[in-house]
Each structure stands twice: as structure tokens, then as C-alpha cells.
Design a protein around this motif. Sequence first.
Motif, mmCIF file in Angstrom:
data_model
loop_
_atom_site.group_PDB
_atom_site.id
_atom_site.type_symbol
_atom_site.label_atom_id
_atom_site.label_comp_id
_atom_site.label_asym_id
_atom_site.label_seq_id
_atom_site.Cartn_x
_atom_site.Cartn_y
_atom_site.Cartn_z
ATOM 1 N N ASP A 11 0.810 -1.217 0.000
ATOM 2 C CA ASP A 11 0.000 0.000 0.000
ATOM 3 C C ASP A 11 0.846 1.272 0.000
ATOM 4 N N GLU A 12 2.147 1.151 0.283
ATOM 5 C CA GLU A 12 3.029 2.321 0.249
ATOM 6 C C GLU A 12 3.508 2.535 -1.202
ATOM 7 N N LEU A 15 7.212 3.283 -1.891
ATOM 8 C CA LEU A 15 8.053 2.083 -1.737
ATOM 9 C C LEU A 15 7.952 1.198 -2.977
ATOM 10 N N ILE A 54 1.963 -7.497 4.115
ATOM 11 C CA ILE A 54 0.957 -8.251 4.899
ATOM 12 C C ILE A 54 -0.285 -7.416 5.250
ATOM 13 N N GLY A 55 -0.123 -6.093 5.293
ATOM 14 C CA GLY A 55 -1.271 -5.243 5.628
ATOM 15 C C GLY A 55 -1.713 -4.402 4.450
ATOM 16 N N LEU A 56 -2.763 -4.871 3.756
ATOM 17 C CA LEU A 56 -3.280 -4.128 2.603
ATOM 18 C C LEU A 56 -4.580 -3.437 2.983
ATOM 19 N N ASP A 60 -6.676 -8.461 3.933
ATOM 20 C CA ASP A 60 -5.570 -8.900 4.776
ATOM 21 C C ASP A 60 -4.547 -9.658 3.917
ATOM 22 N N SER A 81 6.644 -7.119 5.732
ATOM 23 C CA SER A 81 5.818 -6.388 6.702
ATOM 24 C C SER A 81 6.651 -5.463 7.548
ATOM 25 N N GLY A 82 5.952 -4.529 8.159
ATOM 26 C CA GLY A 82 6.627 -3.560 9.019
ATOM 27 C C GLY A 82 7.023 -4.147 10.368
ATOM 28 N N TYR A 83 6.357 -5.217 10.816
ATOM 29 C CA TYR A 83 6.706 -5.777 12.130
ATOM 30 C C TYR A 83 6.722 -7.308 12.075
ATOM 31 N N GLU A 87 3.297 -14.881 15.067
ATOM 32 C CA GLU A 87 2.073 -15.591 14.705
ATOM 33 C C GLU A 87 1.795 -15.445 13.204
ATOM 34 N N LYS A 88 1.967 -14.214 12.703
ATOM 35 C CA LYS A 88 1.716 -13.968 11.272
ATOM 36 C C LYS A 88 2.770 -14.637 10.408
ATOM 37 N N ILE A 102 11.306 -8.507 6.982
ATOM 38 C CA ILE A 102 10.866 -7.324 7.728
ATOM 39 C C ILE A 102 11.436 -6.068 7.071
ATOM 40 N N LYS A 103 10.580 -5.073 6.903
ATOM 41 C CA LYS A 103 10.995 -3.802 6.328
ATOM 42 C C LYS A 103 11.928 -3.073 7.298
ATOM 43 N N PRO A 104 12.906 -2.286 6.920
ATOM 44 C CA PRO A 104 13.375 -2.159 5.527
ATOM 45 C C PRO A 104 14.246 -3.359 5.117
#
Lengths: 126, 567
Positions: A11-12, A15, A54-56, A60, A81-83, A87-88, A102-104
Motif C-alpha cells: 500500500d506504500e 516504496l 501483509i497489511g493491505l 488482509d 511487513s513492518g513488524y 504468529e503472522k 521485515i521492512k526495511p
Amino acid sequence: MKKTKILIIDDESELVSALTERLTLRGYNTFGVTNFADGLKFLNKIPDVVILDIGLPDMDGLEVLKKIKEINSSIQVIMLSGYGDDEKVNKSLNYGAFDYLIKPVDIEELVSKIETAKLKKEEAEK
Amino acid sequence: MFTLIKKFITKFSEERYFHIKFKLILLNTLFSAIPLVIVITITYFFISQIVHDEFKNNLKWQMEETRHSLEFFISERISALTFLVNSYPDEYFSDEKKFSQLFFNFKKEFEGIIDMGIVDENGIQILYTGPYKLKGKDYSQTEWFKGMLLRTDYVTDVFLGYRKVPHFSIIIKKQSVYRDKFWLLRVSVNMDILQKFVSNLEIGTQDDAFLINKERILQTNSKLFGNVLEPLKLNNIRIETDKRSIIIHDIDLNKKQAYIAYVPIKGTPWILVTTICSKPYKKIPSFFTKEVTLISLLSIIITFIVITKSINTLVNRIEKADHEREIAIANAEHSDKLAAIGRLAAGVAHEINNPLAIINEKAGLMKDIIQYGDLAQNKDRFTQLIDSIQDSVTRCRTITHRLLSFSKKIDRGREDFDINEAIKEVVGFIEKEIQTKGINMIFNFQENLPKIITDKGQLQQVLLNIINNAVDAVEQGGTIDIKTVLLDTNHMEISIKDNGPGIPKDKLKRIFEPFYTTKKKGTGLGLYISYGIIKKLGGDIQVESEVGKGTIFKLKIPVNPELEEIK
């Protein structure tokens, strides 16, 4: 030699554009979209590797992963993903993601993952 | 004394536990002492009654004894004299020498006899033997002589007579063979003998025993009511002379409670009277009181010690349990804070990692351009990329500043602020999570609300907790409705409503309890802490929920808590 097709869904937009350009410069056939609806159009072209946030906003990331695998199970998906939620990470790997970053992300590491993922896809197609 | 008890009770206790102990010990000791006091009181009155009855019985018994002795004394002398009169030949009662011999023998056998005389039918003492010169004295006008016309024997009152010495006489009648002819044998007895009889009564120094006749003239000396032959100085007391049995009743003697007992002496004109002022019946109860008081005091002391020891142990255990609970809650609160920080950190990491990723890719791209392309041709491109990097840095700075301002607010105390803005700040923290879950956030904020004066950091902590719970509760694409409204001049309400699964009634009433959670990974302290904070801020928190429909939390907050405090 046929270029590796890469689809980036994040979504960014800033990026997406930078990463698309960088991967293109590295010889990949790269497409970038900021939502799943746009991503669907490119999925029909069966990319080799999908780099998926992972977060759109519209769906999801885990759900998107499932859809991609439904379309073509040989498409390799690298989750982004950012974090680093354990679990994810576990869920996405269970749903068939190739790896989780994990970003970046370091571009060389990403390229290395893409290459391995491409090999895996080729093996899966055989 | 109190300090000593306090030291004994407290033993390492805090002030609040000392008060609990003190109250419990006092109440328990009092309640334990009540039955003891009741039993002692009942026993005291019971024993008093017994002792009283015993005193009366003893008095009766002594009176009876004295009466019998007196009656025996008199009847014995009457019998002896009657025997003399009927058995001895007449010459013994006409010949002076023989009469004297008879008197001498009689006096030897019977105590208290003073003299003896013969009185003819005309009342003239024709024969006399004794220490006085009473031969020829006329007794025809005396009471006893008149009485003897109809009787065979007679005992007189105590009187002075010709000799002017208190005495009494026993008279026996000898009827002649001739009709209407008789003579009388008269014996005088010393009054002292009567005094001796009444003195034999075992009575106290304040008590009195004496004889009176039916006219209430003293027949013996009395300690309190006059001398012999004086009228009895006890006018207000009625004495029933016709009763045969012993009468005892209480009287008021010189404004003191006393007892009077009396009984007539059969065959005489006398009444034996006793007055008891010394209260001997009081002695045993007072002895009993001393002993029982000592035992009771000892029992109460033992009870107090036992109760104190057991309550000490009990309250000390409660105190220990409370401390352990407080430590557990403190630890859990700490864990909860850590969990909250973890959650916040995860959110922040996500928020910051995205712009960082952009910076990373843009910088990387610049490097790539240098490596793969012509730098001169891409000058504008570089400017764009640098702008983009700066935008991302600004984004990061906004996030870190917001985080820093939140952490600073926690200990800042009261400040005035716009509640709607504060809510939006809180929502901003979890924006990404809301976005990921596709939650529809509805803000129904009342416009132009007065600025609220309270601890912003603490209120935001509560709001973050409740909104986080709502985010967790709703399904993908759920709705959270946050509403603010001014209730009255000094109260506003913030309601957070979600359309999650709702909370069953049995769970709903426990949600503010510490360590109660419905989440898999919850500490069960979020709402417990929130409840404490809201109460501390002078507000109230309420929750309504319906299974299948959702949950609504309502926070009622004072606009200016100082106005509440004044009230």
C-alpha cells in the motif's frame, strides 16, 4: 533467457515505485500495485515471484496469499511487513509463503530470496 | 496501659490492621464476657436469696430456742410450786420455820428465786420468807391477785412492787376444801434471769433482743429502745401479740433497713423481740462477690489473651495475604505495562519501518542510478528522491514525537485539553491495526465541548485500553463508534461502542476484577487499572453488552474535578 516476472503488492506507493525500479534495473520484469484489486490483473500473467505486504487496505495479506496460491500454487510469495509478528510469520509460512522479510529490506538479500524462490518455482513446475 | 496493649496487639502490624485487630478483639472479648456477667449476676442474686433465707431460718431457730427455754423455765417452776402446794402438808405453809425451810430447799434447786410468801384470800401476805420485810402487805388491789380469783397459777409482768426492785412473781393457788376459801403461794423471781435468757441469742453488736409485755412495756433492758419498765421506743412498728408463731418482717430503723422478729412466750405476759440491723446476710454475698470477681477477672484476662493471640494470628495472615496480593497485582501491573509497551512498540515499529523502507529503497535507488545510469541526466530525479526521503523522515519524526508526547503526559498531572483531539490522538496510535482489520471508525463528537481539566496521559491510557479491546473484539470490517457528549455543566460522557460478539452476563460482572480476562493472551488487568484510574479522576465507568450485538463502554468524566471536590 526469459526474464523473471515479479509482482510487488504494497500500500506504500513510494516504496512500490522505488522497489520496482531497483528490481527492473537488476534485470527483472517487475510490476508494482498498491492494492489487491489491481494485483489480480497481473496475477493472471502468472508472475514467478510476488512480494506481498501483509497489511493491505482492501484485504488482509494472509487472505491475499491464499488467493494467490489458489490461482497458481507454483507462484512463490515473499511476505513483507513492518513488524515481525511471530504468529503472522508462522501463519504465512503455513499458507505456503516462500519466506518472510521485515521492512526495511536489504536489496541484495531480496534479490537472493527472489533467485531462490524462482528456482523453487521452476522445480515445482517440473 | 493503652500503649502496652497496642504494642501487644500490633506486633509489626500496620495502622489499618491494628484498627481491625482492636475492633475484633474488643468485640470478641465483650461478647465472651456477656454470658459470664449474666451467670455471675444470676448466681449472685440466687446466692443472696439463699443467704437471706438462711439468715431468717437461723433467726427463727434462735428465737424458737429462747422461747422454749423461757417457757420451760416458767413451766418448770410452776410445776414444782404446784407440786409443793399439793404434796406438802398444810403446816409447811402456816408454820414460819417449816416455810422457811421449804423456801431454802426450793431456792437451792431453782435459780433466780428471791423470796416466797403466802397470801390469804383477802390479799394479805400472811407468811413471808426472803430478804425484804413484806409480811402483812396487802396485795388485794394488784392485778395478779384479781386474776387469781379465776385461775390456778399466774405469772406477772415485771414490776417494782413494795421492794422497788424489778422482778416478777409466779403465783400458785391452793383451793381449800371449804368453798371460796383459798390461799396463794407467791414466789418472786429476779428480773436478771430474763435478761440472761435474751442475752443467749447469738446476735451482732448492732442488734438487740429484749422482752416486752402486751402493753409494750420493756420487761428487760434494751440496748436501743430503753430500760426495763420503760415504754418501748419503737412506736411506728406494729407488734401482733395474738400470733403464736414467730413473725419476721423488715422495718425501717433510723432510715436503715433492718429486721424485727417477735414471738409471745406461752404462759407468760411476755413477748420476745429481736431487731437485727447488722445485715449478716450481706457478708456471704460480699465474700462471694470478691471471689467471683477475681475468678471472672482472671477468666476475662485469659479470654482476652486467647482472643488477642488468635486474632493476631488471623489478621497477620490476612495482612500477609494482602501484601502478597498487592505484590502480585504490582507484578501483574508491571507485566501489563510491559505488554502494553510491547503492543505499542509493535505498532510503532510497523509505523516507522514503512517510511524507513521507503528511505532505504529511495537511497538504494539513488545508489543504483549512480551505478547503472548517468548522474547528470538524473539530477531532477535525484531531487525527487531526496524530497521523498525527507518526507519519510518527517513521517518518522511525527511518529516518534507523538510517542514521546504520550510518554511525557503520563506523569504531567492535570491540564486542560480538547477531549475530541485526545481521542483522535489515541486512535492515531493504533491506526495501522484499525486499517489492517478494515475497521470502520465512526466519530460522533459533540462540537464546542468545553476543555476538560484532568490528567490527559492517564485518561488516554484508559481510552487506549478500551479502544484496543474494541479493536480486538470486532471481526474484520467491524465498526467502532466513539461518541462524546456534554451531560451537564460539569460532566461529559465518552462512549465507545463496538459491534463485536458481546460479553455474556456472567462474564460482564467480572470484567473489572483483577486478573479476569476473556482474551488468550490478556493479563486481566487492563480494565481493572482503567477502572481505578477513572475513579481516581473522579469519574465513573459503566459497561453494557449484549451477546451477538456488541459492547458499549461509557466513561463519565468531570469537566473540572475541582468543582466536584468542592461539593
